[in-house]
Motif scaffolding. Structure first.
Motif, PDB file in Angstrom:
ATOM      1  N   LEU A  33       0.815  -1.215   0.000  1.00  0.00           N
ATOM      2  CA  LEU A  33       0.000   0.000   0.000  1.00  0.00           C
ATOM      3  C   LEU A  33       0.848   1.264   0.000  1.00  0.00           C
ATOM      4  CD1 LEU A  33      -2.833  -0.987   2.511  1.00  0.00           C
ATOM      5  CD2 LEU A  33      -2.851  -1.098   0.013  1.00  0.00           C
ATOM      6  N   GLY A  34       2.165   1.107   0.004  1.00  0.00           N
ATOM      7  CA  GLY A  34       3.033   2.275  -0.115  1.00  0.00           C
ATOM      8  C   GLY A  34       3.346   2.961   1.197  1.00  0.00           C
ATOM      9  N   ILE A  35       3.222   2.254   2.316  1.00  0.00           N
ATOM     10  CA  ILE A  35       3.592   2.858   3.588  1.00  0.00           C
ATOM     11  C   ILE A  35       5.109   3.039   3.631  1.00  0.00           C
ATOM     12  CG2 ILE A  35       1.604   2.023   4.880  1.00  0.00           C
ATOM     13  CD1 ILE A  35       3.264  -0.335   5.838  1.00  0.00           C
ATOM     14  N   ASP A  36       5.555   4.001   4.431  1.00  0.00           N
ATOM     15  CA  ASP A  36       6.988   4.295   4.507  1.00  0.00           C
ATOM     16  C   ASP A  36       7.687   3.502   5.597  1.00  0.00           C
ATOM     17  OD1 ASP A  36       7.450   6.759   2.632  1.00  0.00           O
ATOM     18  OD2 ASP A  36       5.592   7.188   3.699  1.00  0.00           O
ATOM     19  N   MET A  37       6.934   2.971   6.551  1.00  0.00           N
ATOM     20  CA  MET A  37       7.528   2.271   7.680  1.00  0.00           C
ATOM     21  C   MET A  37       6.483   1.353   8.291  1.00  0.00           C
ATOM     22  SD  MET A  37       9.222   3.983  11.126  1.00  0.00           S
ATOM     23  CE  MET A  37      10.604   4.629  10.184  1.00  0.00           C
ATOM     24  N   ILE A  38       6.934   0.226   8.838  1.00  0.00           N
ATOM     25  CA  ILE A  38       6.031  -0.677   9.543  1.00  0.00           C
ATOM     26  C   ILE A  38       6.685  -1.081  10.862  1.00  0.00           C
ATOM     27  CG2 ILE A  38       6.930  -2.816   8.499  1.00  0.00           C
ATOM     28  CD1 ILE A  38       3.954  -3.783   8.425  1.00  0.00           C
ATOM     29  N   GLY A  39       5.850  -1.320  11.864  1.00  0.00           N
ATOM     30  CA  GLY A  39       6.403  -1.706  13.152  1.00  0.00           C
ATOM     31  C   GLY A  39       5.335  -2.206  14.094  1.00  0.00           C
ATOM     32  N   LEU A  40       5.703  -2.254  15.384  1.00  0.00           N
ATOM     33  CA  LEU A  40       4.822  -2.785  16.425  1.00  0.00           C
ATOM     34  C   LEU A  40       4.651  -1.760  17.534  1.00  0.00           C
ATOM     35  CD1 LEU A  40       6.495  -6.295  16.856  1.00  0.00           C
ATOM     36  CD2 LEU A  40       4.445  -5.808  15.528  1.00  0.00           C
ATOM     37  N   ASN A  41       3.465  -1.756  18.150  1.00  0.00           N
ATOM     38  CA  ASN A  41       3.276  -0.986  19.376  1.00  0.00           C
ATOM     39  C   ASN A  41       2.160  -1.607  20.202  1.00  0.00           C
ATOM     40  OD1 ASN A  41       1.037   0.282  17.683  1.00  0.00           O
ATOM     41  ND2 ASN A  41       0.794   1.455  19.572  1.00  0.00           N
ATOM     42  N   CYS A  42       2.169  -1.304  21.494  1.00  0.00           N
ATOM     43  CA  CYS A  42       1.104  -1.645  22.435  1.00  0.00           C
ATOM     44  C   CYS A  42       0.994  -3.157  22.683  1.00  0.00           C
ATOM     45  CB  CYS A  42      -0.228  -1.050  21.989  1.00  0.00           C
ATOM     46  SG  CYS A  42      -1.352  -0.699  23.368  1.00  0.00           S
ATOM     47  N   ALA A  43       0.036  -3.538  23.517  1.00  0.00           N
ATOM     48  CA  ALA A  43      -0.321  -4.916  23.885  1.00  0.00           C
ATOM     49  C   ALA A  43       0.706  -5.624  24.756  1.00  0.00           C
ATOM     50  CB  ALA A  43      -0.630  -5.772  22.657  1.00  0.00           C
ATOM     51  N   THR A  44       1.992  -5.540  24.401  1.00  0.00           N
ATOM     52  CA  THR A  44       3.011  -6.280  25.134  1.00  0.00           C
ATOM     53  C   THR A  44       4.241  -5.413  25.375  1.00  0.00           C
ATOM     54  OG1 THR A  44       4.230  -7.133  23.227  1.00  0.00           O
ATOM     55  CG2 THR A  44       2.276  -8.367  23.924  1.00  0.00           C
ATOM     56  N   GLY A  45       5.166  -5.970  26.128  1.00  0.00           N
ATOM     57  CA  GLY A  45       6.460  -5.340  26.304  1.00  0.00           C
ATOM     58  C   GLY A  45       7.417  -5.777  25.214  1.00  0.00           C
ATOM     59  N   PRO A  46       8.655  -5.318  25.271  1.00  0.00           N
ATOM     60  CA  PRO A  46       9.614  -5.654  24.211  1.00  0.00           C
ATOM     61  C   PRO A  46       9.937  -7.141  24.116  1.00  0.00           C
ATOM     62  CG  PRO A  46      10.662  -4.429  26.010  1.00  0.00           C
ATOM     63  CD  PRO A  46       9.192  -4.346  26.233  1.00  0.00           C
ATOM     64  N   ALA A  47       9.932  -7.843  25.239  1.00  0.00           N
ATOM     65  CA  ALA A  47      10.292  -9.265  25.194  1.00  0.00           C
ATOM     66  C   ALA A  47       9.380 -10.044  24.262  1.00  0.00           C
ATOM     67  CB  ALA A  47      10.238  -9.861  26.605  1.00  0.00           C
ATOM     68  N   GLU A  48       8.089  -9.734  24.297  1.00  0.00           N
ATOM     69  CA  GLU A  48       7.109 -10.448  23.466  1.00  0.00           C
ATOM     70  C   GLU A  48       7.140  -9.992  22.011  1.00  0.00           C
ATOM     71  OE1 GLU A  48       6.200 -10.646  27.646  1.00  0.00           O
ATOM     72  OE2 GLU A  48       6.379  -8.888  26.351  1.00  0.00           O
ATOM     73  N   MET A  49       7.794  -8.877  21.738  1.00  0.00           N
ATOM     74  CA  MET A  49       7.842  -8.343  20.369  1.00  0.00           C
ATOM     75  C   MET A  49       9.044  -8.851  19.576  1.00  0.00           C
ATOM     76  SD  MET A  49       6.765  -4.343  20.848  1.00  0.00           S
ATOM     77  CE  MET A  49       5.066  -3.856  21.226  1.00  0.00           C
ATOM     78  N   SER A  50      10.002  -9.429  20.256  1.00  0.00           N
ATOM     79  CA  SER A  50      11.285  -9.719  19.626  1.00  0.00           C
ATOM     80  C   SER A  50      11.165 -10.588  18.375  1.00  0.00           C
ATOM     81  CB  SER A  50      12.215 -10.387  20.637  1.00  0.00           C
ATOM     82  OG  SER A  50      13.483 -10.619  20.067  1.00  0.00           O
ATOM     83  N   GLU A  51      10.428 -11.697  18.457  1.00  0.00           N
ATOM     84  CA  GLU A  51      10.352 -12.599  17.306  1.00  0.00           C
ATOM     85  C   GLU A  51       9.612 -11.962  16.133  1.00  0.00           C
ATOM     86  OE1 GLU A  51      11.890 -15.501  16.607  1.00  0.00           O
ATOM     87  OE2 GLU A  51      12.974 -14.875  18.393  1.00  0.00           O
ATOM     88  N   HIS A  52       8.613 -11.140  16.426  1.00  0.00           N
ATOM     89  CA  HIS A  52       7.881 -10.477  15.346  1.00  0.00           C
ATOM     90  C   HIS A  52       8.780  -9.439  14.659  1.00  0.00           C
ATOM     91  CE1 HIS A  52       4.612 -12.583  17.153  1.00  0.00           C
ATOM     92  NE2 HIS A  52       4.606 -11.820  18.232  1.00  0.00           N
ATOM     93  N   LEU A  53       9.602  -8.742  15.443  1.00  0.00           N
ATOM     94  CA  LEU A  53      10.553  -7.799  14.866  1.00  0.00           C
ATOM     95  C   LEU A  53      11.601  -8.534  14.037  1.00  0.00           C
ATOM     96  CD1 LEU A  53      11.087  -5.346  17.851  1.00  0.00           C
ATOM     97  CD2 LEU A  53       9.953  -4.826  15.687  1.00  0.00           C
ATOM     98  N   ARG A  54      11.999  -9.712  14.509  1.00  0.00           N
ATOM     99  CA  ARG A  54      12.963 -10.500  13.745  1.00  0.00           C
ATOM    100  C   ARG A  54      12.400 -10.838  12.362  1.00  0.00           C
ATOM    101  NH1 ARG A  54      16.911 -13.424  16.006  1.00  0.00           N
ATOM    102  NH2 ARG A  54      15.757 -13.494  17.984  1.00  0.00           N
ATOM    103  N   TYR A  55      11.112 -11.212  12.338  1.00  0.00           N
ATOM    104  CA  TYR A  55      10.483 -11.524  11.043  1.00  0.00           C
ATOM    105  C   TYR A  55      10.485 -10.290  10.138  1.00  0.00           C
ATOM    106  CZ  TYR A  55       7.099 -12.945   7.538  1.00  0.00           C
ATOM    107  OH  TYR A  55       6.503 -13.227   6.335  1.00  0.00           O
TER     108      TYR A  55
END
Length: 425
Positions: A228-250
């Motif tokens: 869709l032409g977004i400039d950046m993608i990422g994660l926020n909310c719901a969890t702390g950084p520990a739970e985000m690590s594998e999704h960021l790795r992907y």
């Protein structure tokens, strides 16, 4: 015809500078907004009797909103988010003030813009404003609201943010991919209408279950949203950084565009005084420093439970750090609501189930003509069980309203099937 809102004269210049910063160094955003507003104990009069509608404070108590932005800029963050998380149709409609979408969006951006400009002038460090576009309270995938209705409302939201001086649009805390798409398209239409191009950032929310609220894996989100032409993608909310690590790795391995991360201060712990977020400021700074180094993040910040002290320590660790170069190896594919399916299969061919085609299947056509929608869905499920990788959906038939049939069946298939749907017309 109503006249278009006007933009601050230097909007494009600031937006271009932010885009350049995001491409070359780590940029730090702010932390939690709502808890800091509530900590100042606004009255029911401040809320105009709309208890909990923080966005109304943009017009009744701009001093409170201003103080939050000042607290974050004072610890050195590069940008703040506007107090507009709820200035969308679904959230405002619950207070019966949906018509105030533009007003509250513009006011929130204007307050943040004024504070950012003051800090830019006094410190010589360019400060920016991210226009927050929240998810609302209705899920279009589940039929709570129509796609077109919220898309058009998000355009109004974005036009207000840009008119107030936002340097970027942040589609955040998204939980439903159809709602996410409506936000992105609404934001794009606003930019086109106003003749400006600002960074468009999309931040999805992945629950502790490992998926978005409706069951979407991070791969499905990336496959659906990046085109869709977004400039950046990422994660926020719901969890702390520990739970985000594998999704960021992907994302680091597969996303062609820059990445962001704004975690909560850990998973909330319920106490007698309400929710408590246990992650300390040094722990958040450690996590963000690691993410910057390992996953090449361009934008970092905080979400629920994070404070100016959390962000002060993040600033000390990472602001101005050169972005770690990534070499993503994305695999082309198609996404359903739930998962992404690579075009390259382990078998020798990709199987597209054709039995849900009104021209190719008499059984499906008759079920469609008789509005036996559950039978149509069951035919789709049969093909899933038999090993199809995608589902063909064709409703074309002489004398039928193809648009109505497609809306009916595509909506049902989207939630009943985990496979991508090939719309055939």
């Amino acid at each position: 015809m109503a006249s278009l809102p006007t933009l601050p004269a230097d909007t494009q210049t600031r937006a271009d500078a932010l885009r350049e910063a995001l491409a070359t160094r780590v940029v730090v955003a702010d932390g939690a907004m709502g808890t800091m507003l509530q900590a100042q104990d606004p009255t029911m009069e401040d809320f105009q009797q709309l208890e909990g509608c923080n966005e109304v404070l943009n017009v009744t108590r701009p001093d409170i909103v201003r103080s939050v932005h000042e607290a974050y800029f004072s610890v050195g963050v590069d940008c703040v988010e506007t107090n507009t998380f709820g200035t969308n149709y679904a959230a405002l409609a619950e207070y019966d003030i949906a018509e105030r979408n533009f007003e509250l969006s513009e006011a929130g951006a204007r307050i943040a813009r004024q504070v950012a400009d003051e800090f830019t002038a006094s410190t010589g460090q360019q400060r920016w404003v991210l226009g927050s576009m929240g998810p609302g309270t209705k899920l279009p995938t589940l039929g709570h609201i129509t796609y077109a209705q919220i898309r058009d409302a998000y355009q109004i939201n974005a036009e207000g943010l840009l008119s107030g001086g936002a340097d970027a649009l942040l589609v955040e805390t998204t939980q439903d991919l159809l709602q996410t798409k409506s936000s992105i398209i609404g934001a794009r239409r606003a930019m086109e209408a106003l003749g400006v191009t600002v960074p468009l950032i999309c931040s999805v929310t992945v629950e502790t279950t490992g998926t978005m609220l409706l069951g979407s894996e991070i791969g499905a989100a990336l496959t659906a949203l990046e085109p869709l032409g977004i400039d950046m993608i990422g994660l926020n909310c719901a969890t702390g950084p520990a739970e985000m690590s594998e999704h960021l790795r992907y994302l680091a391995r597969n996303a062609r565009i820059p990445l962001s991360c704004m975690p909560n201060a850990g998973l909330p712990v319920l106490t007698k005084q309400g929710a408590h977020y246990p992650l300390t400021a040094p722990e958040l700074a450690d996590a963000q420093e690691t993410f910057v180094r390992e996953y090449g993040l361009s934008l970092v910040g905080g979400c629920c439970g994070t404070t100016p002290e959390h962000l002060r320590q993040v600033v000390e660790r990472v602001r101005g750090t050169a972005i770690t170069e990534r070499t993503p190896r994305p695999e082309p594919g198609a996404a359903s609501l739930y998962q992404t399916v690579p075009f390259r299969q382990d078998t020798s061919y990709m199987a597209i189930g054709e039995r849900t085609n009104a021209n190719g299947s008499k059984k499906f056509r008759e079920a469609m003509l008789e509005a036996r929608w559950d039978d149509c869905v069951e035919m789709a499920r049969d093909q899933i069980r038999e090993g199809a990788h995608m589902l063909d959906l064709c409703v074309d038939y002489v004398g039928r309203d193809g648009v109505a049939d497609m809306e009916e069946l595509a909506g049902r298939f989207a939630t009943a099937s985990t496979l991508p749907i090939v719309l055939d017309s």
